[in-house]
Enzyme design. Structure first.
Site, PDB file in Angstrom:
ATOM      1  N   GLU A   1       1.109   3.798   1.920  1.00 33.62           N
ATOM      2  CA  GLU A   1       1.716   4.181   3.201  1.00 33.62           C
ATOM      3  C   GLU A   1       2.981   3.366   3.463  1.00 33.62           C
ATOM      4  O   GLU A   1       3.972   3.877   3.979  1.00 33.62           O
ATOM      5  CB  GLU A   1       0.735   3.933   4.364  1.00 33.62           C
ATOM      6  CG  GLU A   1      -0.550   4.745   4.295  1.00 33.62           C
ATOM      7  CD  GLU A   1      -1.664   4.032   3.534  1.00 33.62           C
ATOM      8  OE1 GLU A   1      -1.369   3.316   2.558  1.00 33.62           O
ATOM      9  OE2 GLU A   1      -2.831   4.193   3.907  1.00 33.62           O
TER      10      GLU A   1
ATOM     11  N   GLU B   1     -18.968  -0.123 -24.446  1.00 37.62           N
ATOM     12  CA  GLU B   1     -18.552   0.315 -25.784  1.00 37.62           C
ATOM     13  C   GLU B   1     -19.643   0.095 -26.820  1.00 37.62           C
ATOM     14  O   GLU B   1     -19.364  -0.039 -28.001  1.00 37.62           O
ATOM     15  CB  GLU B   1     -17.273  -0.422 -26.182  1.00 37.62           C
ATOM     16  CG  GLU B   1     -16.106  -0.091 -25.280  1.00 37.62           C
ATOM     17  CD  GLU B   1     -14.813   0.110 -26.043  1.00 37.62           C
ATOM     18  OE1 GLU B   1     -14.843   0.428 -27.236  1.00 37.62           O
ATOM     19  OE2 GLU B   1     -13.773  -0.048 -25.409  1.00 37.62           O
TER      20      GLU B   1
ATOM     21  N   HIS C   1       0.847  -1.198   0.000  1.00 41.41           N
ATOM     22  CA  HIS C   1       0.000   0.000   0.000  1.00 41.41           C
ATOM     23  C   HIS C   1       0.883   1.250   0.000  1.00 41.41           C
ATOM     24  O   HIS C   1       2.071   1.196   0.359  1.00 41.41           O
ATOM     25  CB  HIS C   1      -0.923  -0.030   1.220  1.00 41.41           C
ATOM     26  CG  HIS C   1      -1.987  -1.087   1.122  1.00 41.41           C
ATOM     27  ND1 HIS C   1      -3.025  -1.212   2.013  1.00 41.41           N
ATOM     28  CD2 HIS C   1      -2.178  -2.075   0.206  1.00 41.41           C
ATOM     29  CE1 HIS C   1      -3.790  -2.224   1.665  1.00 41.41           C
ATOM     30  NE2 HIS C   1      -3.307  -2.769   0.575  1.00 41.41           N
TER      31      HIS C   1
END
Ligand SMILES: NC(=O)c1ccc[n+]([C@@H]2O[C@H](COP(=O)([O-])OP(=O)(O)OC[C@H]3O[C@@H](n4cnc5c(N)ncnc54)[C@H](OP(=O)(O)O)[C@@H]3O)[C@@H](O)[C@H]2O)c1
Length: 353
Positions: free
Chosen positions: A56, A282, A54
């Protein structure tokens, strides 16, 4: 190095977070900047891919002991649970960080609670710096986590008179190569690409994200989804070429709506269950009309070519509008020239009642 303000650090953290777009699902994009006690930047990080460290943790590793007594500036509330990686709240506490500044609280009940854990350990926690900007950077993930189905972007290409194909059915290359390159970049930011079986039967698209010049495939491919009530996708269709995962979503598997076709809400719920947070619709015009009529489109990206066809199918069919009062109102949020074409981004306004 000169000290920076928390606001400036958050601006940088949001910029860092964006680098993970398209690679972190089913996780969010997150950026983190660590300031030492004097406000100097001692660590930076972002969540680069699902299962990876992560933001952090990356920033803490850079900062080492200089994190002690410092401030962690993060775009999303640090997680409080052990998934493929340990809880970031605990890592911040262990590193001796004294303050954590968060732009957006985590809406995910499994991972939230980081702020409370930090406070309980005596860490100061502040919320709400550059919240709108951080929300915008994570809009697909936040929206899908809050309501339980993916953020849907409808992308189409049309001529200036709103045609999605010519009278003889040909529709390839309405827009320029520059616009098509832009579409491939957009595909690279989503987890799934959806097309109706009508488009598969007419155009036989690959629906992969690739370099248009040399055909090389992007490392990460979105799941290809063909919305195909009765399983009419041919055995030799390009979407079955093995270049990326493909799901032929039939009414038998997903469930049928009152018209016997694939139930679109159930389809989105199943995609969410499979980890899809952002989906690119799409087309074609029939499927797009059904999604819009059901209020299931969050953002529209239209590529408009400086061409006129005068005949041929419209970019959108059967969106449940029969009188001007029922028109789907949009707010245009961006207009950018892409080569000779225009890319118009718009958000459908929420309807009353
Ligand atoms: N310019 C562009 O951006 C663009 C993009 C894509 C396609 N196109 C063009 O569009 C044309 C094809 O469009 P199309 O409208 O015929 O096909 P489409 O929108 O791609 O597919 C429509 C089909 O999807 C299936 N479907 C399954 N569940 C549905 C639901 N709940 N609601 C609506 N449809 C559902 C239906 O077939 P079943 O009931 O059999 O499942 C339906 O006929 C081609 O000419 C293609 O070139 C243009």
């Amino acid at each position: 190095m000169a000290s920076v303000s928390v606001d400036e650090a958050m601006r940088r953290a949001i910029e860092l977070a964006a680098r993970g777009l398209g690679a972190t699902s089913p996780n969010p994009v997150v950026g983190c900047v660590l300031l030492d006690a004097d406000g100097e930047v001692v660590g930076e990080g972002f969540h680069a891919y699902a299962g990876g460290p992560h933001a952090e943790i990356v920033a803490l590793a850079q900062a080492g002991t200089r994190a002690r007594g410092g401030t962690a500036v993060v775009t999303l509330e640090p997680c409080d649970h052990t998934g493929r990686t340990g809880p970031c709240s605990h890592a911040l506490i262990a590193a001796g960080v004294s303050r954590v500044v968060i732009a957006v609280p985590d809406p995910n009940p499994v991972a939230s609670g980081g702020a409370a854990t930090l406070r309980a350990a005596g860490v100061q926690v502040a919320l709400g710096v550059r919240t709108q900007e951080a929300e915008a950077g994570n809009v697909a993930w936040l929206t899908s986590m809050r309501r339980g189905w993916p953020y849907v972007i409808w992308k189409y290409a049309a001529t200036l008179d709103g045609r999605s194909a010519a009278a003889d059915g040909t529709s390839m290359w309405i827009t320029s190569e520059a616009a098509r390159i832009d579409v491939h970049a957009l595909r690279g930011t989503v987890d799934a690409v959806l097309a109706g079986v009508g488009t598969v039967l007419t155009d036989d698209p690959r629906l992969t994200a690739r370099n248009l010049r040399d055909g090389t495939l992007a490392i990460r491919q979105p799941l290809r989804v063909v919305v195909d009530s009765s399983g009419r996708t041919p055995a030799d269709a390009r979407v079955r070429d093995g270049a990326a995962r493909t799901w032929i979503a039939t009414a038998a598997e997903v469930g049928a709506g009152p018209d016997g076709r694939v139930d679109l809400a159930a389809l989105l719920a199943e995609l969410h269950h499979r980890g899809v947070r952002a989906a690119l619709l799409e087309g074609g015009p029939t499927l797009a009309g059904a999604f819009l009529a059901a209020g299931l489109v969050d953002r529209i990206v239209g590529y408009v070519a400086p061409k006129l066809l005068g005949a041929g199918p419209a970019a959108l069919l059967g969106a449940g509008v029969s009188t001007i009062a029922d028109a789907i109102d949009l707010e245009i949020t961006d207009v950018t020239r892409i080569g000779p074409d225009l890319r118009i981004t718009a958000l459908p306004r929420k309807r009353e009642g």
